[in-house]
Design an enzyme around this catalytic site. Structure first.
Site, mmCIF file in Angstrom:
data_model
loop_
_atom_site.group_PDB
_atom_site.id
_atom_site.type_symbol
_atom_site.label_atom_id
_atom_site.label_comp_id
_atom_site.label_asym_id
_atom_site.label_seq_id
_atom_site.Cartn_x
_atom_site.Cartn_y
_atom_site.Cartn_z
ATOM 1 C CG ASP A 1 -0.072 -0.059 2.536
ATOM 2 O OD1 ASP A 1 0.327 1.015 3.034
ATOM 3 O OD2 ASP A 1 0.216 -1.173 3.020
ATOM 4 C CG ASP B 1 1.614 5.114 5.811
ATOM 5 O OD1 ASP B 1 0.996 4.271 6.495
ATOM 6 O OD2 ASP B 1 2.182 6.093 6.301
#
Length: 260
Positions: free
Chosen positions: A221, A223
């Site tokens: 991802d 963040d």
């Protein structure tokens, strides 16, 4: 890759597995060992067997059913249990959030530095110095990830033609919550490349125990620093990790025989 004076026949690899990377099926035939240490029990039974002819011991960092949150992981027991079983090297696997545009979802990062942003964990074996200053223990930590082990992991990523980054700085946060947007931007400003909740304590303790340690981080991802992306969710992490976990297994299978 083998420390000076180390008998090659004594090579044994400890694997500390994150989600999906604590699978005993990696080993074929195996036995489960219930270990105990002066620091308590490790977070899981230790699965011991062979991988491509090399002795291997696997610990599930968060327990076999992932019930243990990052702050509650008994990192000291995990490291000492592997040491007591004769592990000469440790390879850790972990999910991480990317703090850089160029580190995309599913990319592997062979970490070379960490920033410890944890607050509530025992992260040393040396809680007192019996005998005073003459017995003080201050472990060098300038380069916390073992260079020769990192080199082999990078080499394996290249041979497998996997999207990877030869180095990266991880900032380890306390968790279990994710970062605020302000923290995410701060970590980027500090020079961190990825963020996770586990690696720094393990690296510290492995160095104190004098066990060469390296880590493979998989980006799942961004963040929450990226304005054009939704903030990270646990569901997203599990989805991306599940899609790419076989790549990490391939790197382990390729690298371990080179060590032993």
């Amino acid at each position: 890759m083998i420390k000076k004076g180390m008998d090659k026949d004594k090579i044994k690899i400890g694997i500390i597995g994150g989600s999906g990377l604590d699978d005993p099926k990696l080993l074929g035939k195996f036995e489960e060992i219930e270990a105990n240490t002066p620091y308590g029990k490790p977070t899981s039974l230790i699965t011991a067997g062979q991988l491509n002819g090399v002795d291997v011991c696997i610990i599930a960092r968060h327990g076999g059913d992932h019930k243990i949150p990052p702050t509650s992981v008994n990192y000291r027991a995990n490291i000492i249990a592997l040491k007591d079983l004769g592990c000469s090297h440790i390879i850790a696997t972990t999910a991480c959030g990317s703090l850089r545009e160029e580190i995309k979802r599913g990319d592997l990062v062979i970490l070379d530095q960490f920033i410890d942003f944890t607050r509530h964990r025992p992260i040393t074996f040396f809680e007192e110095f019996p005998g005073g200053a003459g017995n003080a223990k201050h472990t060098p930590m300038a380069d916390p990830f073992f260079a020769e082990l990192r080199k082999l992991l990078v080499e394996s990523c290249r041979e497998l033609d996997l999207a990877h980054h030869d180095r990266g700085t991880v900032v380890t946060i306390e968790g279990p919550r994710f970062s605020t947007r302000a923290e995410s931007h701060m970590f980027r400003g500090w020079g961190a490349d990825v963020v996770n909740m586990s690696v720094a304590p393990e690296a510290i303790l492995a160095n104190e125990a004098n066990i060469p340690y390296a880590a493979i981080a998989m980006s799942t991802d961004y963040d929450c620093w990226k304005e054009d992306e939704k903030p990270v969710s646990w569901e997203e992490i599990l989805e991306i990790f599940g899609k790419n976990v076989d790549n990490v297994k391939k790197v382990l299978l390729k690298t371990i025989p080179k060590i032993g």
